[in-house]
Scaffold this active site. Structure first.
Site, mmCIF file in Angstrom:
data_model
loop_
_atom_site.group_PDB
_atom_site.id
_atom_site.type_symbol
_atom_site.label_atom_id
_atom_site.label_comp_id
_atom_site.label_asym_id
_atom_site.label_seq_id
_atom_site.Cartn_x
_atom_site.Cartn_y
_atom_site.Cartn_z
ATOM 1 N N HIS A 51 45.484 36.355 41.761
ATOM 2 C CA HIS A 51 44.924 37.233 42.779
ATOM 3 C C HIS A 51 44.715 36.407 44.049
ATOM 4 O O HIS A 51 44.463 35.196 43.985
ATOM 5 C CB HIS A 51 43.584 37.790 42.329
ATOM 6 C CG HIS A 51 43.683 38.842 41.281
ATOM 7 N ND1 HIS A 51 42.720 39.812 41.132
ATOM 8 C CD2 HIS A 51 44.609 39.092 40.323
ATOM 9 C CE1 HIS A 51 43.044 40.618 40.141
ATOM 10 N NE2 HIS A 51 44.188 40.187 39.629
ATOM 11 N N GLU A 53 42.227 36.130 46.045
ATOM 12 C CA GLU A 53 40.936 35.449 46.140
ATOM 13 C C GLU A 53 40.918 34.155 45.324
ATOM 14 O O GLU A 53 40.446 33.116 45.794
ATOM 15 C CB GLU A 53 39.803 36.358 45.633
ATOM 16 C CG GLU A 53 39.660 37.656 46.391
ATOM 17 C CD GLU A 53 40.397 38.826 45.766
ATOM 18 O OE1 GLU A 53 39.865 39.944 45.821
ATOM 19 O OE2 GLU A 53 41.510 38.626 45.226
ATOM 20 N N CYS A 84 37.565 38.218 40.229
ATOM 21 C CA CYS A 84 37.471 37.553 41.533
ATOM 22 C C CYS A 84 36.027 37.463 42.010
ATOM 23 O O CYS A 84 35.622 36.447 42.581
ATOM 24 C CB CYS A 84 38.343 38.278 42.552
ATOM 25 S SG CYS A 84 40.105 38.117 42.188
#
Length: 153
Positions: A51, A53, A84
């Site tokens: 992801h 993040e 996240c």
């Protein structure tokens, strides 16, 4: 909060879009300067951990040579998921600014709010930054994906 950093996160989202990744972008800022930037790479890396993040946190930690990002701010185009959000709390990010809400997996208030719990570190959270622009790239991406799927049938 500075809109110019969300604009940079949107540029990262565009990079993901161009790679046929879900267009989410993220930047981490320290003392008014971007120290890390990333976008989703789950398809390319075939990793749930890729992801935007998490990738940005990894880059920032490497740049600062510490896992503690206490004085850093994060700008991300979509409300973080629980994974996240946990990484944001654990890395001790000071402020989180996000664009669009995520009503399926959002952990900043849309589904539940992980940041409401009393952990050893509290993150200041502000959503809706450039919401329309952040929503637009996602809507365009998923519309394109649906049309592509429809044309294959």
């Amino acid at each position: 909060m500075d809109v110019k950093f969300m604009i940079q996160a949107l540029k990262e989202a565009q990079k993901a879009y161009d790679k046929n990744e879900v267009p989410i972008g993220c930047v981490i800022v320290l003392n008014g300067k971007i120290i890390a930037r990333a976008h989703n790479l789950r398809e390319k890396k075939q990793s749930i951990l890729s992801h935007a993040e998490v990738l940005a946190i990894e880059k920032a930690c490497k740049k600062l040579n510490t896992w503690r990002l206490e004085d850093c701010d994060m700008y991300v185009t979509l409300e973080p998921c629980s994974m996240c959000s946990g990484a944001i709390i654990q890395s001790r990010i000071k402020n989180l600014y996000y664009g669009a809400s995520e009503f399926k997996t959002g952990a900043c208030g849309s589904v539940f709010n992980l940041f409401d719990y009393k952990f050893n570190h509290q993150v200041n959270v502000c959503g809706g930054i450039m919401k329309d622009e952040c929503e637009s790239i996602l809507k365009t991406f998923f519309k394109k994906l649906r049309n592509k799927k429809k044309n294959l049938e």
